[in-house]
Structures are given as structure tokens and as C-alpha cells.
Design a protein around this motif. Structure first.
Motif, mmCIF file in Angstrom:
data_model
loop_
_atom_site.group_PDB
_atom_site.id
_atom_site.type_symbol
_atom_site.label_atom_id
_atom_site.label_comp_id
_atom_site.label_asym_id
_atom_site.label_seq_id
_atom_site.Cartn_x
_atom_site.Cartn_y
_atom_site.Cartn_z
ATOM 1 N N UNK A 182 0.815 -1.219 0.000
ATOM 2 C CA UNK A 182 0.000 0.000 0.000
ATOM 3 C C UNK A 182 0.852 1.275 0.000
ATOM 4 N N UNK A 183 2.125 1.114 -0.318
ATOM 5 C CA UNK A 183 3.063 2.248 -0.246
ATOM 6 C C UNK A 183 2.665 3.418 -1.136
ATOM 7 N N UNK A 184 2.020 3.118 -2.265
ATOM 8 C CA UNK A 184 1.652 4.193 -3.190
ATOM 9 C C UNK A 184 0.207 4.632 -3.000
ATOM 10 N N UNK A 185 -0.373 4.291 -1.841
ATOM 11 C CA UNK A 185 -1.737 4.731 -1.520
ATOM 12 C C UNK A 185 -1.695 5.636 -0.294
ATOM 13 N N UNK A 186 -2.860 6.123 0.103
ATOM 14 C CA UNK A 186 -2.960 6.960 1.303
ATOM 15 C C UNK A 186 -3.074 6.124 2.579
ATOM 16 N N UNK A 187 -3.152 4.793 2.425
ATOM 17 C CA UNK A 187 -3.361 3.930 3.591
ATOM 18 C C UNK A 187 -2.037 3.679 4.300
ATOM 19 N N UNK A 188 -1.960 4.123 5.540
ATOM 20 C CA UNK A 188 -0.740 3.952 6.340
ATOM 21 C C UNK A 188 -0.968 2.836 7.351
ATOM 22 N N UNK A 189 -0.066 1.845 7.334
ATOM 23 C CA UNK A 189 -0.197 0.643 8.168
ATOM 24 C C UNK A 189 1.012 0.521 9.082
ATOM 25 N N UNK A 190 0.761 0.340 10.388
ATOM 26 C CA UNK A 190 1.836 0.128 11.356
ATOM 27 C C UNK A 190 1.385 -0.851 12.425
ATOM 28 N N UNK A 191 2.349 -1.334 13.193
ATOM 29 C CA UNK A 191 2.068 -2.207 14.336
ATOM 30 C C UNK A 191 2.412 -1.460 15.620
ATOM 31 N N UNK A 192 1.646 -1.748 16.672
ATOM 32 C CA UNK A 192 1.801 -1.055 17.953
ATOM 33 C C UNK A 192 2.037 -2.058 19.077
ATOM 34 N N UNK A 193 2.905 -1.683 20.005
ATOM 35 C CA UNK A 193 3.086 -2.463 21.227
ATOM 36 C C UNK A 193 2.562 -1.652 22.399
ATOM 37 N N UNK A 194 1.511 -2.152 23.073
ATOM 38 C CA UNK A 194 0.924 -1.389 24.184
ATOM 39 C C UNK A 194 1.696 -1.494 25.490
ATOM 40 N N UNK A 195 2.678 -2.402 25.538
ATOM 41 C CA UNK A 195 3.365 -2.651 26.798
ATOM 42 C C UNK A 195 2.589 -3.642 27.647
ATOM 43 N N UNK A 196 3.057 -3.834 28.864
ATOM 44 C CA UNK A 196 2.471 -4.852 29.755
ATOM 45 C C UNK A 196 1.358 -4.200 30.557
ATOM 46 N N UNK A 197 0.113 -4.473 30.121
ATOM 47 C CA UNK A 197 -1.048 -3.730 30.606
ATOM 48 C C UNK A 197 -1.914 -4.602 31.504
ATOM 49 N N UNK A 198 -2.441 -4.002 32.562
ATOM 50 C CA UNK A 198 -3.340 -4.710 33.477
ATOM 51 C C UNK A 198 -4.723 -4.858 32.849
#
Length: 241
Positions: A182-198
Motif C-alpha cells: 500500500x506504499x503508493x496509496x494513502x493507507x498507512x499501516x503500522x504495528x503497535x506495542x501497548x506494553x504490559x497492561x493490566x
């Protein structure tokens, strides 16, 4: 729907509790209409009610990420309600059974591995591909895949969980593939790490609140058009993986 409507619509999967609910509330607080994606009807309705009580414009979407038909029906539901989708947060995830050495690599239960992958990886692919036509209609679409630094080959954090940790490694790799495609589109894709959450996921035995865990997802969901693509981020910045 009215094409001049500037309200952004966000779908958060697994949004009935924990980090998913906190992400939904955070996106709602900045003005998004939030589609609460969840399998459990009672939990979904309770979450929508709680979000509305907090002033969020929310609606429920029945969504079982392990079902192609459910993902397609969810996309049709969002199309009817909103006409497009601006933000997709693939948050639904499971840890998988650990009893009896089920996630010890030397005694790994392959059925547990299949089950974890079906939700954590295949589920993200199912939902993303079902939602892509709606995302393509948005001016600045964003996809955030909720990962974990347990999937980092560099950090190798957390307990040995030979189904869960590799599911997040694979999710990060798939995220990179989407970003390239999707590099040539407006769609931006990423991964997130929330950390160690209760949350109930960690037996509520963790130092971070769901709100703290949600912050990186909200940031990636609202990136500017020149924002990073195909990366893995937490509160501190890029996570080595």
C-alpha cells in the motif's frame, strides 16, 4: 451517507474490554465515531452503552475475526452506517492455552498454535481485507495492528509462549507486507506495542493501565499523511524486532 461528512469512523476489533475498549474511548474522545467490533453480544452492547455515557458516538458491530462471513457482514454493516472507514485497529487477540506445556516449544500443542494464529494473524488479515474497500474511500486511512514486544526476535521478552509470541512476530511481518503493498496509496499501516497492561488478559497483574496501552494505537491511528509506514512502535518510539 453525506460525502461532506468530516467525522472519522474507526473500527476497533475486540473493543468490548481491556485495551480495545480504551482505544475506542480514546478515539471517541478526539471526535471519531467508533464501531465497537466484538463477538460477544452482551459485552459489545455494554461497551457501546459505556462509550455513549462517556460522550462517544459509538455503535456495535458483530464481528468474529475467525470467520470470513462475519468479517464481510461487519464491512457491510459499517458501509450502511458510515459509508467509509477511516481507521481500523486490529486489536482482537488471544494468548492461547498454556496448561500442560501447550506453549512450551518442546511440547507445543499445534492445535493451540493454530487457534492463536487464526485469531491473532489470520483474523487481522480477514478483517483488513474485508475493510480495505471502505478504507480506500477515506481521505487519510490508517490501519494499526496491535502487536507485542514478545514477538520481537531482538528483545525476546516475556515468558516462553511458543504460540502467542510467534503470532506477534508473524503479525509484524504481515504488517510490513501490507505497508509495502500500500506504499503508493494513502493507507498507512503500522504495528503497535501497548506494553504490559493490566487487563483480564494479564490477570490484571501488570504495571500499565489500558489507557497507557491505548496511547500508541491512538497516535498511530491519527498519524499525519507523511507518517511512518510498516513500523513497530511503542510509547518510546520504534521497537527493534
Amino acid at each position: 451517507m453525506d460525502s461532506v461528512n468530516n467525522t472519522k469512523t474507526a473500527l476497533v476489533t475486540g473493543a468490548n474490554k481491556g485495551i480495545g475498549f480504551a482505544i475506542a474511548r480514546g478515539l471517541g474522545a478526539i471526535g471519531c465515531t467508533v464501531a465497537v467490533g466484538a463477538r460477544d453480544e452482551a459485552g459489545r452492547e455494554a461497551a457501546v452503552e459505556a462509550l455513549r455515557a462517556a460522550g462517544v458516538d459509538a455503535f456495535g458491530v458483530a464481528l468474529d475475526v475467525t470467520s470470513d462471513a462475519s468479517a464481510a457482514a461487519a464491512a457491510a454493516s459499517i458501509e450502511r452506517t458510515a459509508g467509509r472507514l477511516d481507521v481500523l485497529v486490529n486489536n482482537a487477540g488471544i494468548a492461547g492455552r498454556t496448561d500442560g506445556g501447550a506453549q512450551d516449544p518442546t511440547t507445543l500443542d499445534l492445535d493451540v498454535l493454530r487457534t492463536v494464529l487464526d485469531t491473532n494473524v489470520f483474523g487481522a488479515v480477514r478483517v483488513t481485507n474485508a475493510m480495505l474497500p471502505l478504507l480506500r474511500r477515506a481521505p487519510s486511512p490508517r490501519i494499526v495492528n496491535m502487536s507485542s514486544n514478545m514477538g520481537s526476535l531482538t528483545l525476546q521478552t516475556g515468558p516462553i509462549m511458543a504460540a502467542y509470541a510467534p503470532s506477534k512476530t508473524l503479525l509484524n511481518s504481515i504488517t510490513a507486507q501490507y505497508a509495502r503493498r500500500l506504499a503508493d496509496t494513502d493507507i498507512i499501516v503500522n504495528a503497535a506495542c501497548p506494553g504490559y497492561v493490566a487487563t483480564d488478559f494479564t490477570g490484571f497483574n501488570a504495571p500499565r493501565t489500558p489507557e497507557q496501552g491505548a496511547a500508541i494505537a491512538i497516535r498511530l491511528a491519527t498519524l499525519p499523511d507523511d507518517g511512518p509506514r510498516g513500523g513497530f512502535f511503542d510509547d518510546e518510539g520504534a521497537v527493534p524486532w
